[in-house]
Enzyme design. Structure first.
Site, PDB file in Angstrom:
ATOM      1  N   SER A   1     -29.173  34.870 -17.343  1.00  0.00           N
ATOM      2  CA  SER A   1     -30.557  35.284 -17.103  1.00  0.00           C
ATOM      3  C   SER A   1     -31.572  34.351 -17.743  1.00  0.00           C
ATOM      4  CB  SER A   1     -30.767  36.719 -17.605  1.00  0.00           C
ATOM      5  OG  SER A   1     -30.367  36.835 -18.958  1.00  0.00           O
TER       6      SER A   1
ATOM      7  N   HIS B   1     -34.431  35.697 -22.785  1.00  0.00           N
ATOM      8  CA  HIS B   1     -35.320  35.563 -21.628  1.00  0.00           C
ATOM      9  C   HIS B   1     -36.545  34.722 -21.969  1.00  0.00           C
ATOM     10  CE1 HIS B   1     -33.537  39.588 -19.981  1.00  0.00           C
ATOM     11  NE2 HIS B   1     -32.694  38.576 -19.901  1.00  0.00           N
TER      12      HIS B   1
END
Length: 320
Positions: free
Chosen positions: A144, A195
């Site tokens: 991610s 992230h």
């Protein structure tokens, strides 16, 4: 940290179905390779998740630097894999076609390593700022972080789009930041630092020196990127810097010139497209065009013919 499900499961089956719907022939080679690699390592992990996840304690203190390579391509469960790979499928198709396969593979490799480094730097900052050593133990896996970086690139090269985040229309320029907060609020167990590291690396590429450094390294080893980024054309490119009144005046002049010289040619030569300025006439040409209509001799008849031709080009015949 152990994988909650092994083998073929609902998330994996749904992912394979989505890939089949897109069609293997429609997926660029590097994007397809990343999908295959992640699926393969999900079914056949190199090591247990507790031995591949990335943390400050494991990578820095215990010198397990190979985790920088392994962590991005392992996933906690089938749905973790599904959501990441669906995002990779869409972003990969768009970006690989724009950047070309070799450069896109280069980006994936650099981002996978660099995001891990930035992630550990952020965790160390949290340890220092909050005086909480537990952040050194935070261990993360998954693709991610790379996907957030690719999202920054995609928004940079495709500006002006609107994304829907929790049903709210958000400009693509800010969508990654809104998604960062939204994902953390909806799923508190996700890695906020991971992230955020992806977004920062993406910004380092689009707004910082990372792209130039990568280009310099590629050229040093004999690879010269053949892609050309085309920035959106500005208003000046279409108008040449003319105001609306000047554009209208220029269009009228060009229209008259086309009629004056026989609809698109001059001296039997086709004129270029766009604004065109007729050649300046000499005083002798102007004098001949103004010759009187009634005269004697063959030379005067030639002048009369030229005069009538010029008038006919304007659509008004002079008196005979």
């Amino acid at each position: 940290m152990e994988r909650r499900q092994r083998g073929v499961s609902a998330g994996l089956l749904l992912l394979l179905y989505q890939i089949s719907q897109v069609g293997l022939q429609n997926i660029p080679c590097v994007t397809l390779g990343v999908l295959v690699l992640n699926i393969f390592l999900f079914l056949n992990p190199v090591r247990p998740l507790s031995e591949v996840c990335l943390s400050v304690n494991e990578a820095v203190h215990r010198k397990n630097w190979q985790r920088l390579l392994l962590a991005p391509f392992h996933h906690a469960d089938d749905w973790h894999l599904y959501y990441n790979m669906i995002s990779m499928l869409w972003k990969g198709i768009m970006l690989e076609r724009k950047l070309k396969s070799i450069w896109f593979a280069y980006i994936i490799a650099v981002f996978s390593l660099l995001i891990g480094v930035v992630y550990m730097v952020l965790e160390l900052l949290l340890v220092i700022i909050l005086d909480d050593p537990s952040y050194e133990m935070n261990c993360g896996v998954g693709f991610s972080g790379v996907l957030f970086a690719l999202k920054v690139l995609n928004n940079h090269y495709n500006p002006g789009r609107v994304s829907s985040v929790l049903g709210l229309p958000i400009s693509s320029k800010y969508a990654c930041w809104v998604e960062l907060v939204a994902i953390h609020l909806i799923s508190p167990g996700t890695s906020f630092a991971g992230h955020l590291a992806g977004i920062l690396v993406g910004l380092m590429y689009t707004m910082g020196p990372l792209k130039k450094i990568m280009q310099a390294c590629a050229e040093y080893y004999g690879y010269y990127p053949d892609y050309q980024y085309r920035a959106p054309r500005s208003y000046f490119d279409y108008t040449g810097g003319l105001t609306e009144e000047e554009q209208l005046e220029r269009a009228v002049l060009n229209s008259l010139n086309e009629r004056d010289f026989g609809g698109g040619t001059h001296n039997n030569e086709r004129r270029p497209y766009g604004f065109w300025f007729p050649p300046e006439h000499s005083e002798e040409d102007i004098r001949r065009q103004r010759l009187p209509n009634v005269c004697r001799g063959s030379s005067c008849l030639l002048g009369k013919a030229q005069y009538q031709d010029a008038d006919f080009g304007l659509g008004v015949l002079g008196p005979s």
